[in-house]
Design an enzyme around this catalytic site. Structure first.
Site, PDB file in Angstrom:
ATOM      1  N   HIS A 124      42.902   3.005  -2.922  1.00  0.00           N
ATOM      2  CA  HIS A 124      41.447   2.826  -2.939  1.00  0.00           C
ATOM      3  C   HIS A 124      41.040   2.321  -1.554  1.00  0.00           C
ATOM      4  O   HIS A 124      41.823   1.640  -0.885  1.00  0.00           O
ATOM      5  CB  HIS A 124      41.134   1.774  -4.014  1.00  0.00           C
ATOM      6  CG  HIS A 124      39.689   1.546  -4.294  1.00  0.00           C
ATOM      7  ND1 HIS A 124      38.896   0.740  -3.510  1.00  0.00           N
ATOM      8  CD2 HIS A 124      38.883   2.001  -5.294  1.00  0.00           C
ATOM      9  CE1 HIS A 124      37.675   0.703  -4.021  1.00  0.00           C
ATOM     10  NE2 HIS A 124      37.647   1.456  -5.095  1.00  0.00           N
ATOM     11  N   ASP A 201      47.865  -3.978  -5.746  1.00  0.00           N
ATOM     12  CA  ASP A 201      46.468  -3.858  -6.139  1.00  0.00           C
ATOM     13  C   ASP A 201      46.464  -3.485  -7.617  1.00  0.00           C
ATOM     14  O   ASP A 201      46.705  -2.336  -7.982  1.00  0.00           O
ATOM     15  CB  ASP A 201      45.800  -2.790  -5.270  1.00  0.00           C
ATOM     16  CG  ASP A 201      44.389  -2.471  -5.747  1.00  0.00           C
ATOM     17  OD1 ASP A 201      43.950  -3.056  -6.753  1.00  0.00           O
ATOM     18  OD2 ASP A 201      43.745  -1.616  -5.115  1.00  0.00           O
ATOM     19  N   GLN A 204      43.358  -1.370 -11.330  1.00  0.00           N
ATOM     20  CA  GLN A 204      43.371  -0.386 -12.422  1.00  0.00           C
ATOM     21  C   GLN A 204      44.430  -0.693 -13.471  1.00  0.00           C
ATOM     22  O   GLN A 204      44.240  -0.405 -14.649  1.00  0.00           O
ATOM     23  CB  GLN A 204      43.627   1.020 -11.852  1.00  0.00           C
ATOM     24  CG  GLN A 204      42.470   1.569 -11.053  1.00  0.00           C
ATOM     25  CD  GLN A 204      41.204   1.741 -11.877  1.00  0.00           C
ATOM     26  OE1 GLN A 204      41.243   2.003 -13.066  1.00  0.00           O
ATOM     27  NE2 GLN A 204      40.063   1.576 -11.224  1.00  0.00           N
ATOM     28  N   LYS A 227      36.859  -4.922 -14.680  1.00  0.00           N
ATOM     29  CA  LYS A 227      37.646  -3.793 -15.213  1.00  0.00           C
ATOM     30  C   LYS A 227      38.552  -4.259 -16.353  1.00  0.00           C
ATOM     31  O   LYS A 227      39.313  -3.484 -16.917  1.00  0.00           O
ATOM     32  CB  LYS A 227      38.487  -3.167 -14.099  1.00  0.00           C
ATOM     33  CG  LYS A 227      37.628  -2.537 -12.999  1.00  0.00           C
ATOM     34  CD  LYS A 227      38.462  -1.790 -12.008  1.00  0.00           C
ATOM     35  CE  LYS A 227      37.800  -1.668 -10.664  1.00  0.00           C
ATOM     36  NZ  LYS A 227      37.066  -0.411 -10.480  1.00  0.00           N
ATOM     37  N   CYS A 365      36.107   6.361  -4.099  1.00  0.00           N
ATOM     38  CA  CYS A 365      36.547   5.426  -3.042  1.00  0.00           C
ATOM     39  C   CYS A 365      37.997   5.706  -2.659  1.00  0.00           C
ATOM     40  O   CYS A 365      38.769   4.769  -2.404  1.00  0.00           O
ATOM     41  CB  CYS A 365      36.370   3.973  -3.463  1.00  0.00           C
ATOM     42  SG  CYS A 365      34.662   3.494  -3.653  1.00  0.00           S
TER      43      CYS A 365
HETATM   44  N1  PMP Z   1      41.497  -1.077  -6.143  1.00  0.00           N
HETATM   45  C1  PMP Z   1      41.403  -0.131  -7.060  1.00  0.00           C
HETATM   46  C2  PMP Z   1      42.615   0.683  -7.407  1.00  0.00           C
HETATM   47  C3  PMP Z   1      40.189   0.080  -7.710  1.00  0.00           C
HETATM   48  O1  PMP Z   1      40.091   1.034  -8.633  1.00  0.00           O
HETATM   49  C4  PMP Z   1      39.072  -0.712  -7.364  1.00  0.00           C
HETATM   50  C5  PMP Z   1      37.726  -0.514  -8.032  1.00  0.00           C
HETATM   51  N2  PMP Z   1      37.352   0.813  -8.177  1.00  0.00           N
HETATM   52  C6  PMP Z   1      39.240  -1.699  -6.398  1.00  0.00           C
HETATM   53  C7  PMP Z   1      40.466  -1.859  -5.812  1.00  0.00           C
HETATM   54  C8  PMP Z   1      38.115  -2.577  -5.964  1.00  0.00           C
HETATM   55  O2  PMP Z   1      37.658  -3.356  -7.018  1.00  0.00           O
HETATM   56  P1  PMP Z   1      36.294  -4.156  -6.881  1.00  0.00           P
HETATM   57  O3  PMP Z   1      35.243  -3.171  -6.447  1.00  0.00           O
HETATM   58  O4  PMP Z   1      36.047  -4.686  -8.247  1.00  0.00           O
HETATM   59  O5  PMP Z   1      36.499  -5.230  -5.870  1.00  0.00           O
END
Ligand code: PMP
Length: 407
Positions: A124, A201, A204, A227, A365
């Site tokens: 991401h 990270d 997910q 999430k 993203c």
């Molecule tokens: N890493 C991953 C794999 C994600 O899917 C996301 C959110 N789409 C993030 C990081 C970032 O999370 P946040 O926008 O809640 O900070």
């Protein structure tokens, strides 16, 4: 089907009864954000109604009560991910802020010109850009572990990427764009053999499986509350004490100090060193309620139920002519990323919305993933524990309808 209290769970989520365009909501955008159960909504509301005050150092009853609830949430997170100590849990705004904290603070302490950071091809943006910014600011080098067309990391390339200059490996536990669950234990083992710390990270992965940071032996684990059926605006950085102790504070301000004079300040110990300013108190309490709720169901049961959902959805999708799945890894979480011949993903999203179905269309993203597959975007249906096979049937019927419409 396995035994799973799906009717009870659905009844706990008031928004699932919503009608969208006169159709029952089919919410399949869980990888972007999950809906919230009454347990979370009520915990936040009750906290503001009965317990709210600023935390830490207060001597009055409400401040003590609010502090106790805030710190109880830290204990809940500790137990949920099996951290060794509550002070290894740092509350932040979300996964993004957690990664930026590590990039900034670990980077300042340990990353020098010419050093290397290793990420993967399926990250991401929030696990790419902070490392790029760090590398640009100190003159370090960002290296990328590639993936194959199934959306699996090419692990044979890993040993060649780990050198005496590597300072950190940062990897998605589960990809948001593809659903791939990465072989993080093997990555951690390879990195640790060279004394290189690993950040996972978990944005997910965390709502879909039991996570044990001590069993994984990761050095950092990050995730977002929103999430995990909890509120937005709150997230977690887990870090091993030995790293957090060695890292300088990320932000300065109230709550993170021991003493302040105009000449010099000294800093508080963990976790407060990394929690400058008044935190998002009520949402931390809400996150604690989400964890209690999930513990009541059990992450193993959730994982088993979602595995069935994903298998069913994959099977159904593969029977649709013109639908191409993007990401077909062996180890996958409950995400179905796909394209349809001749129909732009944004049109798929808009058309499905007219049927009450919420999916996401875009680059998620993860622009480098889209570049890899040479598509501008994908449509992504992402499942949560409250979704049903019947909702997947509605999705598939919707997709067939729009294929017919677009000829
Ligand atoms: N890493 C991953 C794999 C994600 O899917 C996301 C959110 N789409 C993030 C990081 C970032 O999370 P946040 O926008 O809640 O900070």
């Amino acid at each position: 089907m396995i035994e799973f209290p799906i009717a009870d769970i659905r009844a706990d989520f008031p928004i699932l009864a919503t009608q969208i365009r006169n159709k029952p909501l089919v919410y399949l955008d869980n990888a972007a954000s999950c809906q919230k159960p009454d347990a979370v909504i009520n915990a936040i509301s009750d906290f503001y109604r009965h317990d709210y005050a600023n935390i830490h150092r207060g001597v009055h009853t409400l401040s003590v009560r609010a502090t106790d609830k805030f710190e109880a949430a830290r204990e809940k997170v500790k137990t949920f991910i099996n951290a060794a100590q509550a002070k290894e849990i740092i509350f932040v705004r979300g996964a993004t802020e957690a990664i930026n904290l590590v990039a900034h603070s670990y980077g300042k302490a340990f990353v020098k010109p010419g050093d290397e950071i290793v990420i993967t091809a399926m990250e991401h943006h929030s696990n790419i850009v902070p490392w790029q910014m760090l590398c640009e600011s100190v003159g370090a080098v960002l290296k990328v572990l590639p993936m194959n067309v199934s959306g699996e990391l090419i692990m044979e390339h890993l040993p060649g990427l780990l050198t005496e200059k590597t300072r950190l490996v940062a990897v998605a536990h589960m990809s948001n764009a593809l659903g791939t669950i990465n072989p993080v234990s093997a990555i951690i083992e390879a990195a640790h053999a060279r004394n290189i710390p690993v950040l996972l990270d978990g944005a997910q992965a965390i709502p879909h499986m039991a996570v044990d940071v001590q069993a994984l032996d990761c050095d950092f684990y990050v995730f977002s509350g929103h999430k995990l059926y909890g509120p937005s605006g709150v997230g977690v950085l887990y870090g091993k004490q030995k790293w957090l102790d060695a890292m300088p504070p990320y932000q300065g301000g109230g709550d993170m100090i021991r003493t302040v004079t105009f000449d010099k300040s000294t800093y508080a110990g963990l976790p407060h060193k990394f929690e400058a300013g008044t935190p998002n108190i009520a949402d931390v309490v809400g996150l604690g309620a989400a964890i209690d709720y999930l513990a009541g169901i059990g992450m193993e049961a959730i994982a088993a139920y979602e595995a069935e959902l994903l298998a069913y959805a994959t099977e159904q999708a593969s029977q649709i002519n013109g639908l191409t799945l993007v990401g077909t890894a062996q180890e996958k979480g409950a995400i179905l990323s796909f394209t349809l011949a001749k129909i732009h993903p944004h049109d798929i999203g808009t058309m499905l919305d007219s049927l009450g179905i919420a999916i996401r269309a875009g680059h998620h993203c993860a622009m480098p993933v889209m570049d890899f597959y040479q598509v501008p975007a994908t449509a992504r249906a992402s499942f949560a524990m409250y979704n049903t096979q019947q909702e997947i049937d509605v999705l598939m019927a919707g997709i067939r309808e729009l294929i017919k419409l677009f000829g």
